[in-house]
Design a protein around this motif. Structure first.
Motif, PDB file in Angstrom:
ATOM      1  N   ASN B 108      45.329  29.629   7.319  1.00  0.00           N
ATOM      2  CA  ASN B 108      44.478  29.720   8.678  1.00  0.00           C
ATOM      3  C   ASN B 108      43.206  30.397   8.392  1.00  0.00           C
ATOM      4  O   ASN B 108      42.074  29.862   8.858  1.00  0.00           O
ATOM      5  N   LEU B 109      43.365  31.584   7.713  1.00  0.00           N
ATOM      6  CA  LEU B 109      42.144  32.459   7.857  1.00  0.00           C
ATOM      7  C   LEU B 109      41.314  31.841   6.412  1.00  0.00           C
ATOM      8  O   LEU B 109      40.070  31.866   6.966  1.00  0.00           O
ATOM      9  N   VAL B 110      41.762  31.430   5.279  1.00  0.00           N
ATOM     10  CA  VAL B 110      40.710  31.353   4.268  1.00  0.00           C
ATOM     11  C   VAL B 110      40.126  29.917   4.805  1.00  0.00           C
ATOM     12  O   VAL B 110      39.094  29.639   4.301  1.00  0.00           O
ATOM     13  N   SER B 111      40.562  29.000   5.661  1.00  0.00           N
ATOM     14  CA  SER B 111      40.182  27.648   5.966  1.00  0.00           C
ATOM     15  C   SER B 111      38.711  27.966   6.527  1.00  0.00           C
ATOM     16  O   SER B 111      38.079  26.901   6.756  1.00  0.00           O
ATOM     17  N   LEU B 119      36.880  25.646  -0.344  1.00  0.00           N
ATOM     18  CA  LEU B 119      37.236  26.808  -0.565  1.00  0.00           C
ATOM     19  C   LEU B 119      37.205  27.308  -2.146  1.00  0.00           C
ATOM     20  O   LEU B 119      38.042  26.753  -2.890  1.00  0.00           O
ATOM     21  N   PRO B 120      36.193  28.175  -2.580  1.00  0.00           N
ATOM     22  CA  PRO B 120      36.272  28.624  -3.943  1.00  0.00           C
ATOM     23  C   PRO B 120      37.411  29.489  -4.127  1.00  0.00           C
ATOM     24  O   PRO B 120      37.807  30.535  -3.343  1.00  0.00           O
ATOM     25  N   PRO B 139      38.967  26.362 -10.039  1.00  0.00           N
ATOM     26  CA  PRO B 139      38.628  25.386  -9.111  1.00  0.00           C
ATOM     27  C   PRO B 139      38.312  25.616  -7.565  1.00  0.00           C
ATOM     28  O   PRO B 139      38.457  26.854  -7.180  1.00  0.00           O
ATOM     29  N   SER B 140      37.962  24.531  -7.124  1.00  0.00           N
ATOM     30  CA  SER B 140      37.916  24.761  -5.413  1.00  0.00           C
ATOM     31  C   SER B 140      38.962  23.865  -4.822  1.00  0.00           C
ATOM     32  O   SER B 140      39.506  23.015  -5.518  1.00  0.00           O
TER      33      SER B 140
END
Lengths: 212, 212, 212, 212
Positions: B108-111, B119-120, B139-140
């Motif tokens: 949830n945080l990195v989203s 997201l890289p 990759p992303s």
């Protein structure tokens, strides 16, 4: 390394398997990362196979190699890709009986803080677990560049052993990759993983608080 | 997907249940969040029922659906609300044998850090677990907008599969919602959840330290 | 609350004890903090005794009280000091079958962020676990001042119930003290503790990253 | 301390061993750090041997010493290096029945925040577990300098006991080293470790969020 009885060999293998499961529960060898080995009499090295999940290893997931990395067992699996790191350590550290390589989040984080290729360790009482006398200056931990060809990292490890032997803590970092430690016994290698993990967590949390 | 014996089907179901309990202990499917499925021969999909607590699932908590989502079993529960995501993956990834959808705090945080809908990922050795060669550019990971109607997210997932197939890591994020992964087998899907979790935790802790 | 069989009463008590042990393992009721109750037919309330360690409770550590808090069992222990909070909830929420009060670190941290006596919750998919429809505005959680006399907090809780009933999430915070939730069943109360914990952890980690 | 039956002595030893394993699982006594003791009738003190791993202690890993630290048992191990701290506490706190010394990351972190040799504790409800009345000013925790000669720390602890007895929380910190607590019983000493750990974690996370 000499004088182990068959019973002792069995016990060391069982410890290695226990420690792998313990590392998995701690999140230190998730995915199929991480590898563990022990050195038995006759320079027989028992090491985890490449690509196995560390949550539920059994003796069948271990291979036997000799000190030059030749596979002596007849199972089909390949030894861990990091075998060359294990061999470099066994070659240069006569008393090493176990080598553990783990991928912890904190070891990846602190590996970014190299100063001249080394991580300065914090002056905690916990260092006593490495036999470092109280109030001695804290040691530094070598950090190697990562390389898709692990044998090239192993050459640098051997180079460092030749330069620094006798003045090293029992471990090193690879940049954005993980921690490798050794010990006279599996129990001591476990202790060394735990000590480094404690030091790294202290450093990460300390830096999070200070906003440095 | 072909050639599974009845024994293999039983084993896959048992693995799905084990993994659900493991995810619950890790805090990845708390409340009644999260859903897991496996694809068995004949395009039979076994998926967790909607609303169940993942701490103690049994085979009776799984439903059978076909590749279009029609319920084939006669139990009264409804399949997970995220069924359409599972179907989209099975439709477009021929070798997918398991799909796991988890709600972790870090996912949830990195989203929240999307750059152009992706997201890289950080350049960690751990990426090797996805079969990504060493020193390749990281990759992303695709990030989709959240939507109360999950089938609308599934349409976007299908659209992306059509555009990018063959060049994707085996997972995607939904904004402030969670992580979905797939794998050839339940074991591989577990590995993929663990790898993404490691990468996300690294990113969250890294950002906490840097005060970025 | 009606229609429970003797078997169901036994099951609810067993669930309460399981949940207490689970909360202890999670670090949510350490020391002798935390208290749990269930409401059985005939307005009998079974609640943990004051001062017990939650790691290993047994049925003998539960007391029976009526809806006014009169102790009906003949064991010597006193009911939890937070009994008045439990009674306030049972009095105003007709369908409440279980009330859980936990002391988590994150619930203490977020309780410092009151805005007009309420904590705004983050807009995560996880809110769906409270039955909140997708894309609805996230609710707020009431925060009460702490007071050494818990019955004074209970009066304020009752006051709030009279004002807001029907428009509340099933829980509230006490400033620098802890989280209290309720549910129709022990399982639902467990789910609500887990959901709030997820939201609070998200908020704490989010703020740690942003350096707000 | 008086009036313990043989059964009670056995139970206290069993509790000490349980608590050591619990502390290990929590990461509070990793490596070979940490030490635990109980005081039995006749001023017999049972204490963990030096250098043992706390994950799997048995009765054979405990030594018996008298109130002056003379070893009364005939096993070959040496008592913990921190024995002098345990003796100082038993000498000055008549009702102390157990002393636990742990190395937690958070106790190391907060030990850096000394103000006049003391750590101000946060005003949380959790303080009630120490018997501190509600709304009382939060107490401070003494912090001693670390010293490779632990007996010199013990002298300072004794000095403090003489000055402050009756007005102390049941524990103290050693700078970058760890936490020591006592309790009337092993259960109370466990409770005190848990309470301090909760307070320290709150402080560490609070500071991480605020970027102070």
């Amino acid at each position: 390394m000499t004088g182990q009885t068959p019973f002792e060999r069995d016990r060391w293998e069982a410890l290695l398997l226990d420690h792998a499961a313990h590392f998995y529960r701690n999140g230190w060898v998730v995915g199929t990362s991480g590898n563990l080995s022990v050195r038995l009499p006759g320079e027989e090295i028992r090491i985890t196979a490449s690509g196995g999940h560390k949550g539920a290893l059994s003796r069948g997931d271990l291979l036997t190699v000799d000190g030059d990395g030749r596979v002596l067992s007849d199972i089909l699996a390949r030894p861990s890709a990091e075998l060359s790191l294990h061999l470099a350590i066994y070659r240069h550290v006569a008393e090493a009986g176990a080598v553990y390589h783990v991928h912890t989040i904190e070891s990846n984080l602190v590996s970014m803080w190299a100063a001249n290729g080394e991580l300065p360790l914090p002056p905690l009482e916990m260092l006593k677990g490495f036999g470092i006398p109280g109030h001695a200056a804290p040691p530094s931990l070598p950090i190697f560049d990562n390389d898709p060809d692990v044998s090239r990292i192993a050459l640098q490890v051997e180079e460092l052993f030749r330069r620094k032997e006798g003045a090293m803590v029992p471990g090193f970092l690879i940049h954005l990759h993980g921690l490798t430690v050794w010990g006279k016994t599996p129990e001591e290698a476990l202790k060394h993983v735990e000590l480094f993990d404690f030091l790294f967590r202290f450093q990460v949390q300390s830096r999070s608080m200070e906003g440095r």
